[in-house]
Design a protein around this motif. Structure first.
Motif, mmCIF file in Angstrom:
data_model
loop_
_atom_site.group_PDB
_atom_site.id
_atom_site.type_symbol
_atom_site.label_atom_id
_atom_site.label_comp_id
_atom_site.label_asym_id
_atom_site.label_seq_id
_atom_site.Cartn_x
_atom_site.Cartn_y
_atom_site.Cartn_z
ATOM 1 N N GLU A 136 0.803 -1.219 0.000
ATOM 2 C CA GLU A 136 0.000 0.000 0.000
ATOM 3 C C GLU A 136 0.842 1.278 0.000
ATOM 4 N N ILE A 137 2.162 1.148 0.041
ATOM 5 C CA ILE A 137 3.013 2.315 0.219
ATOM 6 C C ILE A 137 3.894 2.589 -0.995
ATOM 7 N N LEU A 138 4.705 1.630 -1.360
ATOM 8 C CA LEU A 138 5.702 1.835 -2.408
ATOM 9 C C LEU A 138 5.122 1.592 -3.792
ATOM 10 N N GLY A 139 5.619 2.369 -4.764
ATOM 11 C CA GLY A 139 5.233 2.173 -6.162
ATOM 12 C C GLY A 139 3.835 2.630 -6.504
ATOM 13 N N LYS A 140 3.210 3.409 -5.647
ATOM 14 C CA LYS A 140 1.823 3.838 -5.894
ATOM 15 C C LYS A 140 1.740 5.227 -6.525
ATOM 16 N N LYS A 141 2.894 5.898 -6.626
ATOM 17 C CA LYS A 141 2.948 7.235 -7.244
ATOM 18 C C LYS A 141 1.974 8.207 -6.577
ATOM 19 N N LYS A 142 1.887 8.094 -5.258
ATOM 20 C CA LYS A 142 1.049 9.005 -4.476
ATOM 21 C C LYS A 142 1.925 9.850 -3.573
ATOM 22 N N TYR A 143 1.500 11.093 -3.372
ATOM 23 C CA TYR A 143 2.160 11.906 -2.372
ATOM 24 C C TYR A 143 1.709 11.442 -0.984
ATOM 25 N N ILE A 144 2.557 11.681 0.002
ATOM 26 C CA ILE A 144 2.216 11.275 1.359
ATOM 27 C C ILE A 144 0.901 11.899 1.802
ATOM 28 N N ARG A 145 0.638 13.140 1.395
ATOM 29 C CA ARG A 145 -0.599 13.810 1.803
ATOM 30 C C ARG A 145 -1.845 13.113 1.279
ATOM 31 N N ASP A 146 -1.689 12.296 0.230
ATOM 32 C CA ASP A 146 -2.830 11.599 -0.359
ATOM 33 C C ASP A 146 -3.034 10.196 0.208
ATOM 34 N N LEU A 147 -2.162 9.785 1.100
ATOM 35 C CA LEU A 147 -2.307 8.485 1.749
ATOM 36 C C LEU A 147 -3.293 8.581 2.909
ATOM 37 N N SER A 148 -3.873 7.458 3.287
ATOM 38 C CA SER A 148 -4.709 7.423 4.487
ATOM 39 C C SER A 148 -3.846 7.681 5.718
ATOM 40 N N LYS A 149 -4.483 8.042 6.828
ATOM 41 C CA LYS A 149 -3.728 8.265 8.057
ATOM 42 C C LYS A 149 -2.977 7.008 8.483
ATOM 43 N N GLY A 150 -3.593 5.850 8.265
ATOM 44 C CA GLY A 150 -2.923 4.602 8.607
ATOM 45 C C GLY A 150 -1.662 4.398 7.792
ATOM 46 N N ASN A 151 -1.723 4.685 6.503
ATOM 47 C CA ASN A 151 -0.548 4.517 5.657
ATOM 48 C C ASN A 151 0.485 5.609 5.906
ATOM 49 N N GLN A 152 0.043 6.801 6.267
ATOM 50 C CA GLN A 152 0.993 7.825 6.681
ATOM 51 C C GLN A 152 1.740 7.371 7.937
ATOM 52 N N CYS A 153 1.021 6.718 8.837
ATOM 53 C CA CYS A 153 1.653 6.186 10.046
ATOM 54 C C CYS A 153 2.725 5.156 9.689
ATOM 55 N N LYS A 154 2.433 4.298 8.721
ATOM 56 C CA LYS A 154 3.421 3.306 8.296
ATOM 57 C C LYS A 154 4.697 3.985 7.802
ATOM 58 N N VAL A 155 4.526 5.036 6.994
ATOM 59 C CA VAL A 155 5.687 5.769 6.483
ATOM 60 C C VAL A 155 6.482 6.370 7.639
ATOM 61 N N GLY A 156 5.779 6.988 8.589
ATOM 62 C CA GLY A 156 6.461 7.613 9.716
ATOM 63 C C GLY A 156 7.193 6.624 10.595
ATOM 64 N N VAL A 157 6.558 5.496 10.884
ATOM 65 C CA VAL A 157 7.184 4.486 11.740
ATOM 66 C C VAL A 157 8.432 3.914 11.078
ATOM 67 N N VAL A 158 8.328 3.562 9.799
ATOM 68 C CA VAL A 158 9.476 2.961 9.116
ATOM 69 C C VAL A 158 10.602 3.970 8.939
ATOM 70 N N SER A 159 10.283 5.234 8.676
ATOM 71 C CA SER A 159 11.339 6.241 8.556
ATOM 72 C C SER A 159 12.089 6.390 9.875
ATOM 73 N N CYS A 160 11.377 6.174 10.982
ATOM 74 C CA CYS A 160 12.003 6.208 12.303
ATOM 75 C C CYS A 160 12.908 4.992 12.510
ATOM 76 N N LEU A 161 12.432 3.820 12.125
ATOM 77 C CA LEU A 161 13.170 2.585 12.378
ATOM 78 C C LEU A 161 14.330 2.377 11.415
ATOM 79 N N MET A 162 14.209 2.960 10.233
ATOM 80 C CA MET A 162 15.180 2.708 9.166
ATOM 81 C C MET A 162 16.601 3.088 9.571
ATOM 82 N N GLN A 163 16.727 4.079 10.403
ATOM 83 C CA GLN A 163 18.051 4.554 10.822
ATOM 84 C C GLN A 163 18.663 3.680 11.912
#
Length: 243
Positions: free
Chosen positions: A122-149
């Motif tokens: 639901e996240i990668l390869g969808k050609k969507k801006y983050i603002r166009d994602l659902s709150k749940g999918n925005q949360c996924k992006v935020g959590v993984v960006s935190c863990l990635m480091q």
């Protein structure tokens, strides 16, 4: 790892954080619980030096967070979607975060592969801006960006709130995996008592800015918290039968 001393914060004369002393050790998994207005998010923001405290200190690995930026190199956090750069696609955002930590694009791609189940296509390869994602999918992006480091300190504020049950279980498994690293400290704020007692070994209960319980999680913790938060229902109105 994190030490709090005589920490206070008030708004308009109302004290929202009042913590005389708190120590969080390296490798601990902390759950922060409390009703709305208990001070959980304010405490997070003070620890991350996002808002100014009235008094006291937050010490991270021996350094005062207001006097140095060194703690930012080993601390990852996600509080809400407002911290995302919403005009980027998820891929662009992950590459940007990677660049801040000298992680190459190819290494970012490798790291993201580990979260393919969490993303659930639901996240990668969808050609969507983050603002166009659902709150749940925005949360996924935020959590993984935190863990990635791969930080030594991970702080997540209500990470279970907007994601579906399958993703909640996947996130719990991710957090449990992270907690196997004795050097990694996790602090999770959540209204979901089931999830937080399942993934955290120590629970801090906040009420009106104070930590009123500091307990080690065991088989009785969930029932203890549910009992604390339970609200006695008023007796139903009974007519006297008089007219």
């Amino acid at each position: 790892m994190i030490e709090i001393r005589d920490l206070k914060k008030s708004y308009n004369g109302v004290t929202v954080v009042d913590i005389p002393s708190l120590n969080i050790g390296a490798g601990e998994s902390i759950g922060l619980v409390g009703n709305n207005g208990a001070g959980k998010t304010t405490l997070f923001r003070i620890i991350l030096d996002l808002i100014r405290k009235d008094s006291g200190e937050v010490i991270s690995k021996g350094q005062n967070v207001t006097e140095t930026d060194s703690w930012k190199d080993y601390t990852g956090s996600y509080l809400d979607e407002g911290f995302l750069i919403d005009y980027l696609t998820p891929e662009e955002y992950f590459y940007y975060i990677g660049s801040l930590y000298q992680i190459s694009r190819s290494d970012v791609d490798l790291k993201l592969e580990a979260y393919s189940d969490f993303f659930n296509e639901e996240i990668l390869g969808k050609k969507k801006y983050i603002r166009d994602l659902s709150k749940g999918n925005q949360c996924k992006v935020g959590v993984v960006s935190c863990l990635m480091q791969q930080p030594e300190i991970i702080m997540l504020d209500e990470p279970f709130a907007n994601i579906d049950p399958s993703t909640q279980i996947r996130l719990k498994n991710i957090l449990k995996g992270i907690q196997r690293d004795p050097k990694c400290t996790t602090i999770v704020s959540s209204h979901d008592l089931n999830h937080v007692t399942d993934v955290c070994q120590r629970i801090l209960l906040m009420e009106k800015g104070r930590i009123i319980k500091d307990i080690r999680t065991d088989s009785n913790t969930l029932a203890e918290l549910e009992n604390y938060f339970s609200v006695q229902q008023p007796e139903p109105f009974r007519s006297s039968g008089m007219s």
